[in-house]
Design a protein around this motif. Structure first.
Motif, PDB file in Angstrom:
ATOM      1  N   VAL A 199      33.342  79.460 -11.684  1.00 23.52           N
ATOM      2  CA  VAL A 199      33.079  80.567 -12.606  1.00 23.52           C
ATOM      3  C   VAL A 199      34.138  80.571 -13.702  1.00 23.52           C
ATOM      4  O   VAL A 199      35.327  80.344 -13.431  1.00 23.52           O
ATOM      5  CB  VAL A 199      33.103  81.923 -11.865  1.00 23.52           C
ATOM      6  N   SER A 200      33.717  80.852 -14.933  1.00 19.26           N
ATOM      7  CA  SER A 200      34.635  81.015 -16.053  1.00 19.26           C
ATOM      8  C   SER A 200      34.378  82.356 -16.734  1.00 19.26           C
ATOM      9  O   SER A 200      33.219  82.747 -16.926  1.00 19.26           O
ATOM     10  CB  SER A 200      34.472  79.894 -17.085  1.00 19.26           C
ATOM     11  N   TRP A 201      35.434  83.044 -17.082  1.00 21.10           N
ATOM     12  CA  TRP A 201      35.377  84.238 -17.937  1.00 21.10           C
ATOM     13  C   TRP A 201      35.924  83.832 -19.294  1.00 21.10           C
ATOM     14  O   TRP A 201      37.005  83.225 -19.378  1.00 21.10           O
ATOM     15  CB  TRP A 201      36.222  85.350 -17.327  1.00 21.10           C
ATOM     16  N   VAL A 202      35.177  84.120 -20.361  1.00 20.46           N
ATOM     17  CA  VAL A 202      35.559  83.676 -21.701  1.00 20.46           C
ATOM     18  C   VAL A 202      35.688  84.891 -22.605  1.00 20.46           C
ATOM     19  O   VAL A 202      34.753  85.684 -22.745  1.00 20.46           O
ATOM     20  CB  VAL A 202      34.511  82.694 -22.284  1.00 20.46           C
ATOM     21  N   SER A 203      36.854  85.046 -23.222  1.00 17.21           N
ATOM     22  CA  SER A 203      37.095  86.177 -24.118  1.00 17.21           C
ATOM     23  C   SER A 203      36.409  85.944 -25.454  1.00 17.21           C
ATOM     24  O   SER A 203      36.016  84.817 -25.782  1.00 17.21           O
ATOM     25  CB  SER A 203      38.601  86.359 -24.333  1.00 17.21           C
ATOM     26  N   PRO A 204      36.263  86.999 -26.283  1.00 16.99           N
ATOM     27  CA  PRO A 204      35.648  86.812 -27.604  1.00 16.99           C
ATOM     28  C   PRO A 204      36.380  85.793 -28.468  1.00 16.99           C
ATOM     29  O   PRO A 204      35.769  85.140 -29.312  1.00 16.99           O
ATOM     30  CB  PRO A 204      35.722  88.216 -28.215  1.00 16.99           C
ATOM     31  N   SER A 205      37.689  85.637 -28.256  1.00 17.86           N
ATOM     32  CA  SER A 205      38.452  84.677 -29.058  1.00 17.86           C
ATOM     33  C   SER A 205      38.401  83.269 -28.489  1.00 17.86           C
ATOM     34  O   SER A 205      38.957  82.340 -29.078  1.00 17.86           O
ATOM     35  CB  SER A 205      39.914  85.127 -29.160  1.00 17.86           C
ATOM     36  N   GLY A 206      37.754  83.115 -27.318  1.00 20.63           N
ATOM     37  CA  GLY A 206      37.626  81.792 -26.730  1.00 20.63           C
ATOM     38  C   GLY A 206      38.596  81.483 -25.611  1.00 20.63           C
ATOM     39  O   GLY A 206      38.529  80.407 -24.999  1.00 20.63           O
ATOM     40  N   ASN A 207      39.538  82.386 -25.324  1.00 23.73           N
ATOM     41  CA  ASN A 207      40.443  82.178 -24.186  1.00 23.73           C
ATOM     42  C   ASN A 207      39.649  82.238 -22.884  1.00 23.73           C
ATOM     43  O   ASN A 207      38.723  83.041 -22.750  1.00 23.73           O
ATOM     44  CB  ASN A 207      41.548  83.224 -24.177  1.00 23.73           C
ATOM     45  N   THR A 208      40.023  81.407 -21.934  1.00 26.99           N
ATOM     46  CA  THR A 208      39.223  81.214 -20.731  1.00 26.99           C
ATOM     47  C   THR A 208      40.050  81.399 -19.471  1.00 26.99           C
ATOM     48  O   THR A 208      41.211  80.986 -19.411  1.00 26.99           O
ATOM     49  CB  THR A 208      38.616  79.799 -20.714  1.00 26.99           C
ATOM     50  N   VAL A 209      39.442  82.025 -18.479  1.00 26.49           N
ATOM     51  CA  VAL A 209      39.997  82.064 -17.122  1.00 26.49           C
ATOM     52  C   VAL A 209      38.954  81.458 -16.198  1.00 26.49           C
ATOM     53  O   VAL A 209      37.825  81.947 -16.136  1.00 26.49           O
ATOM     54  CB  VAL A 209      40.338  83.494 -16.680  1.00 26.49           C
ATOM     55  N   THR A 210      39.328  80.397 -15.516  1.00 24.80           N
ATOM     56  CA  THR A 210      38.385  79.651 -14.675  1.00 24.80           C
ATOM     57  C   THR A 210      38.891  79.575 -13.249  1.00 24.80           C
ATOM     58  O   THR A 210      40.077  79.316 -13.017  1.00 24.80           O
ATOM     59  CB  THR A 210      38.179  78.225 -15.219  1.00 24.80           C
TER      60      THR A 210
END
Length: 269
Positions: A199-210
């Motif tokens: 799973v990845s969470w992607v912020s509006p600016s493109g920063n990612t937590v996977t």
């Protein structure tokens, strides 16, 4: 930072904190207090934290003095005078009637995690035999495990490595739009990506937590259906179905893919 519990790192840290306090408060007037925390996390390991604060314009000087005091302790250990003061402090503490209450609480905790607690006489004897070389070696080892947290815009000290705030890549898979983003052309909100790998969470600016399933340390599944994924690298992704369009489908996909040996299903209360 981490240490072996029998290493007595807290002794070196307390003495270093006193040095920092004298320098940064009483000599330089740049900070007010030094705080510490000690948490046994198993029968053999402990987590330590020490921190302070300052006005923004004093941040670089406070950080420099703070780090230099810890590194100095790793080079030389405490002085004979500092050892003497530590021994007097311990003797005074053990003579305080209120000390027993705290000791009983610690002893109960140690019993639960399988650590053989010292009595006051044993602790005083071990402190009497402590050396500067042992304390320096303990601090040197602990600094290898340490994380330094500084305010945004602070000076990155030489010899310390940066800790990533975000994952380096996002997974490829089905994308779920935030329910707060009513239309595709509305103000951009975070996205959730669910793939066969994780799973990845992607912020509006493109920063990612996977968090990948292969590197998932633990996944907690709540009665509400929410899923809390914690990666071995420390990154965390929360999956709350109500926050995503078709979020129920996302949660089911993740739940079906989770490794059984790293999944904890929490009971309803």
């Amino acid at each position: 930072m981490l240490s072996e519990r029998d290493d007595w790192l807290n002794l070196s840290l307390r003495i270093a904190a006193v040095r920092i306090h004298h320098q940064l408060r009483f000599r330089d007037g740049l900070t007010y207090s030094i705080s510490m925390d000690y948490q046994p996390i198993s029968a053999t390991r402990a987590h330590h934290a020490v921190w302070t604060a300052s006005l923004p314009e004093h941040g670089a000087a406070v950080q420099r003095g703070f780090v230099e005091a810890l590194e100095e302790m790793a080079r030389t250990g405490p002085t004979p005078e500092e050892f003497d003061e530590a021994r007097r402090d311990m003797t005074r503490s053990h003579a305080d009637p209120d000390w027993a209450t705290g000791y009983l609480d610690r002893a109960a905790h140690n019993e639960l995690i399988g650590y053989a607690a010292r009595g006051p006489e044993d602790s005083e004897r071990e402190l009497e035999s402590m050396t500067a070389e042992r304390c320096a070696a303990t601090m040197t080892a602990a600094l290898q495990t340490s994380l330094l947290m500084i305010p945004e815009g602070g000076v990155h000290p030489e010899g310390w490595h940066g800790y990533p705030a975000f994952s380096s890549t996002a997974l490829r898979g089905r994308r779920y739009r935030a329910t707060a983003q009513r239309y595709p052309w509305s103000k951009k909100m975070p996205e959730l990506i669910v793939s066969d790998e994780g799973v990845s969470w992607v912020s509006p600016s493109g920063n990612t937590v996977t968090v990948s399933y292969a590197d998932c340390a633990v996944a907690a599944v709540y009665p509400s259906g929410d899923i809390h994924l914690i990666g071995e690298d420390g990154f965390v992704v929360w999956i709350r179905a109500g926050e995503w369009r078709n979020g129920d489908r996302a949660a089911v996909s993740v739940r079906n893919a989770l490794p059984d040996d790293r999944t904890v299903v929490l009971p309803a209360r």
